[in-house]
Enzyme design. Sequence first.
Site, PDB file in Angstrom:
ATOM      1  N   SER A 183       0.835  -1.198   0.000  1.00  0.00           N
ATOM      2  CA  SER A 183       0.000   0.000   0.000  1.00  0.00           C
ATOM      3  C   SER A 183       0.868   1.245   0.000  1.00  0.00           C
ATOM      4  O   SER A 183       1.992   1.237   0.516  1.00  0.00           O
ATOM      5  CB  SER A 183      -0.886   0.033   1.246  1.00  0.00           C
ATOM      6  OG  SER A 183      -0.104   0.280   2.403  1.00  0.00           O
ATOM      7  N   ASP A 184       0.355   2.328  -0.600  1.00  0.00           N
ATOM      8  CA  ASP A 184       0.974   3.613  -0.328  1.00  0.00           C
ATOM      9  C   ASP A 184       0.807   3.867   1.172  1.00  0.00           C
ATOM     10  O   ASP A 184      -0.120   3.362   1.812  1.00  0.00           O
ATOM     11  CB  ASP A 184       0.331   4.720  -1.158  1.00  0.00           C
ATOM     12  CG  ASP A 184       1.277   5.893  -1.368  1.00  0.00           C
ATOM     13  OD1 ASP A 184       2.266   6.012  -0.620  1.00  0.00           O
ATOM     14  OD2 ASP A 184       1.031   6.712  -2.278  1.00  0.00           O
ATOM     15  N   CYS A 185       1.717   4.660   1.725  1.00  0.00           N
ATOM     16  CA  CYS A 185       1.844   4.685   3.177  1.00  0.00           C
ATOM     17  C   CYS A 185       0.612   5.249   3.864  1.00  0.00           C
ATOM     18  O   CYS A 185       0.138   6.338   3.534  1.00  0.00           O
ATOM     19  CB  CYS A 185       3.097   5.445   3.567  1.00  0.00           C
ATOM     20  SG  CYS A 185       4.570   4.553   3.014  1.00  0.00           S
TER      21      CYS A 185
END
Length: 777
Positions: free
Chosen positions: A293-295
């Site tokens: 995932s993007d953070c």
Amino acid sequence: TARTLKSSETSSTNVNVTYVCDPSRFADLGLDIKQYGFCDKSLSFDARAKDLVDRMTLEEKVQQLGDTAYGVSRLGLPMYKWWSEALHGVSNVGQGATFFDNVVPGATSFPTPILLAAAFNESLWKITGQAVSTEARAMYNLGHSGLTFWSPNINVVRDPRWGRALETPGEDPFTVGRYAVNYVRGLQDVEGTENVTDLNSRPLKVAACCKHYAAYDVDNWQGIERYNFDARVTEQDMKETFLRPFEMCVKDGDVTSVMCSYNKVNGIPTCADRKLLKDTVRGEWNLHGYIVSDCDSIEVMIDHQHWLNDQPEDAVAQALKAGLDLDCGIYYTNFTSNSVMQGKVGESAVDTALKNLYVVLMRLGFFYGSSQFKSLGQTDICTDQHIELATEGARQGIVLLKNENETLPLNSDNVKSIAVVGPHANATTVMIGNYAGIPCRYTSPIDGFSAFGNVTYEMGCGDVACKNESLIWAAEEAAKQADATVIVVGLDLSVEAESLDRDNLLLPGYQTQLINQVAAASKNHAILVVLSAGGVDISFAKQNPNIKAILWAGYPGEEGGQAIADVVFGHYNPGGRLPLTWFQADYVDKLPMTSMTLRPDESLGYPGRTYKFYTGPTVYPFGYGLSYTKFTYDITASQRSLTIQLDRLQHCRDIDYTEGTFKPPCPAVLTDDLKCEDNINFEVQVHNAGKRDGSDVVMVYGIPPEGLAGAPNKQLIGFQRVSVAAGGTGKVQFALNVCKSLGIFDYSGYLLLPTGMHRIVVGDDDGSAWFPVQIDF
């Protein structure tokens, strides 16, 4: 000046040269390595990963699912930090996995991707990736880096206002995809193992990640943020534009990771979208690796998007079921155990995610070592060869936009004094953009020009915002005295950046006034250099007779000043091409950034997007770029027709034509129903008709048959960069797959091969070099 790396600091600082399954390490931990199947090299990676996961408790498992994997001491499994970045050099962005200090003071900072893309040179992209991964692996040996790098960014620049254009290879999906394939291959491939048949066991130099998947290109525009933006995208646009680079990255680049984005697509968060993740990336494209995932994307789903009014346990369950293996954040770590205990997700989903992760670490040598890289250390970082490669990358990317009366290149015999003025005349950090680490050194524009003459420097503006004209007079005075004046202007991260989209396409503040007044005052040649990622409406400079030449230099990396000076003084003949359209300023008044459709929308009065669908006036078009010499093309050995015999299981498909246009009896065939083994083979002879050696980008476009409704104006289907001596001829071969090159996506998302006369155009669409290809069924 360059930071010198100490050769006296030897392998004693190579704290990471050991590896998990080192027998002496296990002995020191009081463990019998023979009892642990995950250290048994006779087993497959899959079997070893399964053995490791099977030994863990649920609580231990969930502690490995975040970007900081905490390890399991009783199994001899150490902590590992997954998050490192290498967008255009090893970066220190992240949670501390990669860092600089007196042992490793810096790493080579190459040009940002938007300028590297402008070189249109696949071998350059791959070699740059190889240099970056060599430095990364050396830093890993020194305990200063991870092995998993969440780069490159391969989102297509759909709208010229997007703040992250500097991170990307531009607006053309095919170019973006080819950049991804080559940069990823440069990062990942271990020499001699590129063609291993079992891709799940293919060794890796470092692990790359193509991001942000998918339809992500709104950051923060007029209060609309990426965290709550719902990208409404048709199947046609999704497959044709937004997914294509990712498909190429996975299928052709064999990337080991894909990162899902913050935004929703058609109402569903990408990191919880099974169709996008499990069905497409892992299923249809056959990813050999992990999805991350993007953070803090799971937190975004809950707190920003209020997705299904989820509690944390619901959100992690949906993400795991969708195929998300790794959470850059703390939600998997903190809430997965409860989610399993509450029956919302099976523990087997956790097992699958962990096995995907550990197989990648095994391929990297984290468990068993990588003998071919263990000798890399400080002397392999910031080498002379890498610094020269960074300079060469900038030289190849720089685009010559204007050159009246062959003003450039300047002759150092005649030009002894140079006024270098403007807010970027002494640029350093501006040149390396974002996701940058600490460079080996900087060569600013005034440094670069100082090698060619006596430089007088004036800022002209206090900064890029240029909020007043108080410093313009001093710049004018310098221009009056100098043999040549170079005005260096543009944008920076205060104007275009992650979480910051633009509202307009103009130069900030008084920069335009600075340019015009200095050009009018200059005693001789006035040359404009623009540093930016996105296009800028500089129509005034294009038309101003006092401005003899214009260069675009993107954000050119640590050696940008050297590259700019080399081009201006003719030590390098420019050959770069714009990787995105430079629109006129009023373009952004005609449609909102949030409209995802690429084709014109007549009902709303929206123009088309990118060169493929926009037909209006531009400042400079996609693919534009001049040279100090003149190239002409001849096409030889071209194939002019192709007849494909259909069997009874291959059916004609309808495709929309504009009203009043003849529609053939068999308008098109679905490419999935064809073998798609036919190529269009041809050769282009590139003649250098000028007096200077140079390199030319041979750009090949496909133009669909006339009358097809909603078809692209043209689309890039091939390119090669070739160097040709003055008066000489170079030859370039192309073999273009018919389905991939001439196929058209219809509104429902089918890729169809249309009947009729397609045109293959080499270079600009001026009618000088093209040939027809007639497709019949």
